[in-house]
Design a protein around this motif. Structure first.
Motif, PDB file in Angstrom:
ATOM      1  N   PRO A  69      70.944  -6.225  56.140  1.00 39.68           N
ATOM      2  CA  PRO A  69      69.743  -6.763  56.953  1.00 39.68           C
ATOM      3  C   PRO A  69      69.296  -8.319  56.543  1.00 39.68           C
ATOM      4  CG  PRO A  69      68.599  -5.683  55.472  1.00 39.68           C
ATOM      5  CD  PRO A  69      70.283  -5.400  55.371  1.00 39.68           C
ATOM      6  N   SER A  70      69.999  -8.541  55.343  1.00 34.67           N
ATOM      7  CA  SER A  70      69.351  -9.975  54.708  1.00 34.67           C
ATOM      8  C   SER A  70      69.957 -11.416  55.239  1.00 34.67           C
ATOM      9  CB  SER A  70      69.628  -9.918  53.183  1.00 34.67           C
ATOM     10  OG  SER A  70      70.797 -10.169  52.951  1.00 34.67           O
ATOM     11  N   THR A 124      81.583 -11.485  71.481  1.00 39.76           N
ATOM     12  CA  THR A 124      80.010 -11.804  71.684  1.00 39.76           C
ATOM     13  C   THR A 124      79.570 -11.939  70.580  1.00 39.76           C
ATOM     14  OG1 THR A 124      80.166 -10.859  74.130  1.00 39.76           O
ATOM     15  CG2 THR A 124      77.979 -11.155  72.926  1.00 39.76           C
ATOM     16  N   VAL A 125      78.825 -13.233  70.171  1.00 43.64           N
ATOM     17  CA  VAL A 125      78.216 -13.117  68.795  1.00 43.64           C
ATOM     18  C   VAL A 125      76.829 -13.577  69.068  1.00 43.64           C
ATOM     19  CG1 VAL A 125      77.811 -14.530  66.774  1.00 43.64           C
ATOM     20  CG2 VAL A 125      80.212 -14.103  67.710  1.00 43.64           C
ATOM     21  N   LYS A 126      75.767 -12.693  68.402  1.00 40.17           N
ATOM     22  CA  LYS A 126      74.527 -12.795  68.568  1.00 40.17           C
ATOM     23  C   LYS A 126      73.993 -12.852  67.208  1.00 40.17           C
ATOM     24  CE  LYS A 126      73.563  -8.888  71.318  1.00 40.17           C
ATOM     25  NZ  LYS A 126      74.187  -7.447  71.290  1.00 40.17           N
ATOM     26  N   VAL A 127      73.354 -14.038  67.061  1.00 39.70           N
ATOM     27  CA  VAL A 127      72.642 -14.314  65.681  1.00 39.70           C
ATOM     28  C   VAL A 127      71.380 -14.042  65.549  1.00 39.70           C
ATOM     29  CG1 VAL A 127      72.317 -16.243  64.163  1.00 39.70           C
ATOM     30  CG2 VAL A 127      74.235 -16.365  65.832  1.00 39.70           C
ATOM     31  N   ILE A 128      71.197 -13.035  64.750  1.00 37.56           N
ATOM     32  CA  ILE A 128      69.689 -12.707  64.340  1.00 37.56           C
ATOM     33  C   ILE A 128      68.909 -13.798  63.433  1.00 37.56           C
ATOM     34  CG2 ILE A 128      68.259 -10.689  63.191  1.00 37.56           C
ATOM     35  CD1 ILE A 128      70.789  -8.888  63.563  1.00 37.56           C
ATOM     36  N   LEU A 129      67.846 -14.044  64.083  1.00 36.96           N
ATOM     37  CA  LEU A 129      67.151 -15.385  63.350  1.00 36.96           C
ATOM     38  C   LEU A 129      65.735 -14.797  62.506  1.00 36.96           C
ATOM     39  CD1 LEU A 129      66.295 -17.824  66.593  1.00 36.96           C
ATOM     40  CD2 LEU A 129      68.292 -17.543  64.994  1.00 36.96           C
ATOM     41  N   GLU A 130      65.389 -13.481  62.559  1.00 40.39           N
ATOM     42  CA  GLU A 130      64.385 -12.886  61.889  1.00 40.39           C
ATOM     43  C   GLU A 130      63.311 -13.832  61.885  1.00 40.39           C
ATOM     44  OE1 GLU A 130      63.992  -9.916  61.360  1.00 40.39           O
ATOM     45  OE2 GLU A 130      65.009  -9.674  59.393  1.00 40.39           O
ATOM     46  N   THR A 131      62.743 -14.032  63.113  1.00 41.28           N
ATOM     47  CA  THR A 131      61.587 -14.979  63.740  1.00 41.28           C
ATOM     48  C   THR A 131      60.472 -14.832  62.824  1.00 41.28           C
ATOM     49  OG1 THR A 131      61.176 -13.500  65.617  1.00 41.28           O
ATOM     50  CG2 THR A 131      62.701 -15.395  66.038  1.00 41.28           C
ATOM     51  N   THR A 132      59.869 -13.621  62.435  1.00 44.40           N
ATOM     52  CA  THR A 132      58.698 -13.507  61.723  1.00 44.40           C
ATOM     53  C   THR A 132      58.644 -14.274  60.573  1.00 44.40           C
ATOM     54  OG1 THR A 132      59.346 -11.451  60.708  1.00 44.40           O
ATOM     55  CG2 THR A 132      58.141 -11.327  62.781  1.00 44.40           C
ATOM     56  N   TRP A 160      63.481  -5.151  60.417  1.00 41.24           N
ATOM     57  CA  TRP A 160      63.190  -4.922  58.975  1.00 41.24           C
ATOM     58  C   TRP A 160      61.908  -5.714  58.569  1.00 41.24           C
ATOM     59  CZ3 TRP A 160      66.675  -2.280  54.960  1.00 41.24           C
ATOM     60  CH2 TRP A 160      67.671  -1.307  55.763  1.00 41.24           C
ATOM     61  N   HIS A 161      61.537  -6.702  59.275  1.00 39.72           N
ATOM     62  CA  HIS A 161      60.475  -7.746  58.883  1.00 39.72           C
ATOM     63  C   HIS A 161      59.520  -7.715  60.167  1.00 39.72           C
ATOM     64  CE1 HIS A 161      62.339  -8.540  55.008  1.00 39.72           C
ATOM     65  NE2 HIS A 161      63.584  -8.592  55.749  1.00 39.72           N
ATOM     66  N   GLY A 162      59.111  -6.941  60.774  1.00 42.05           N
ATOM     67  CA  GLY A 162      58.383  -6.993  61.981  1.00 42.05           C
ATOM     68  C   GLY A 162      59.412  -7.136  63.096  1.00 42.05           C
TER      69      GLY A 162
END
Ligand SMILES: O=C[C@H](O)COP(=O)(O)O
Length: 223
Positions: A69-70, A124-132, A160-162
Motif C-alpha cells: 500500500p505504500s 487498464t492502469v489506475k493510479v492510486i494517489l492517496e489523496t488524504t 489505509w490512510h482514510g
C-alpha cells in the motif's frame, strides 16, 4: 435527499485487500462479484491466478494492486509486479503512486514509473494517489502526469490512510474534465456515500463492502 436511480453494481471494484485475506475469502469475493455483476474483484497479486480461474468466462474482471500500500517499491519492481500479474490473468492494475517523488516535485520519476506499465502491459492502469496525504497542488500535478503517462483512472485511496471524499472527487473531476476516469475508494460504507461519490463524478467505486451497499439500496427501495 432523494437519489437518482443509479445502478452502482457495474461500477464496483470488489476489494479484498486485508493483509490476512485467505483463498477461501477470494472464492467468496469472486462468487459475489459474479452474482452482483461487479466490474472487478480487486485482490493481492498472490491471488490473481486463483481469481482469474474462478472468473474465467464471467463478466467481472480481475484487478490487482501494484506497490501496495505504500507505493515505495522501485520502478523496476512495480513493472515486474504488473507484468507478472497480467501473465497470471489481471486486466486491471491499481498502481500506488511514488508519493515521495510527488512530494519532492520529481515528476520525471513518476512518469518513468507509470508510462512503461501502461505501454508494456497494455491493460487498464489506475493510479492510486492517496489523496488524504496530498495538497491540492500535488493532486493536480499527479493527475497531469498520470494523464500524460497514459493511465485510465485516478483512484483516490488505498483505504489505509482514510478514503475518498466528495470534495476530492469533484476536484479531480473538474480538473481532468473527462480525460481520465475517477475511482473513489476507501471507507465507502453507506449507499448514500457511494451515490454521493458517483454524483460528484466517480466512474468507479473501490470498496470491500459492495454486497452490503446493494443490500442497503434494496432496503431503501422497500421503504
Ligand atoms: O478499493 C480499495 C480499498 O482498499 C477499499 O477500502 P475499504 O476496505 O475501506 O472499502
Amino acid at each position: 435527499m432523494d437519489y437518482p436511480d443509479i445502478d452502482i453494481a457495474p461500477l464496483i471494484d470488489h476489494a479484498l485487500l486485508s493483509p490476512t485475506a485467505t483463498p477461501e475469502q477470494v472464492e467468496k469475493w469472486c462468487r459475489e462479484a459474479d452474482r452482483f455483476q461487479f466490474a472487478t474483484v480487486c485482490v493481492y497479486p498472490v491471488y490473481v491466478k486463483l481469481a482469474a480461474e474462478l472468473l474465467h468466462n464471467k463478466t467481472p474482471k480481475v484487478c490487482t494492486v501494484i506497490g501496495f500500500p505504500s507505493g515505495a517499491t522501485t520502478t523496476a519492481a512495480k513493472l515486474y509486479e504488473a507484468q507478472e500479474a497480467v501473465e497470471n490473468g489481471a486486466t486491471e492494475l491499481d498502481v500506488v503512486l511514488h508519493l515521495g517523488a510527488l512530494k519532492t516535485g520529481n515528476t520525471d520519476a513518476i512518469y518513468r514509473e507509470i508510462a512503461p506499465i501502461c505501454e508494456e502491459t497494455g491493460q487498464t492502469v489506475k493510479v492510486i494517489l492517496e489523496t488524504t496525504l496530498l495538497t491540492d497542488t500535488e493532486k493536480q500535478l499527479a493527475a497531469e502526469i498520470c494523464i500524460d503517462a497514459g493511465a485510465q483512472y485516478l483512484k483516490t485511496s488505498t483505504g489505509w490512510h482514510g478514503g475518498a471524499t466528495v470534495s476530492d472527487v469533484k476536484f479531480l473531476k473538474d480538473l481532468t474534465k473527462g480525460q481520465i476516469g475517477i475511482e473513489a475508494s476507501g471507507g465507502i460504507r453507506t449507499i448514500e456515500q457511494a451515490l454521493d461519490l458517483v454524483i460528484a463524478g466517480a466512474t468507479r467505486l473501490g470498496t470491500s463492502r459492495g454486497p452490503e451497499l446493494l443490500q442497503q439500496r434494496e432496503g431503501k427501495d422497500k421503504e
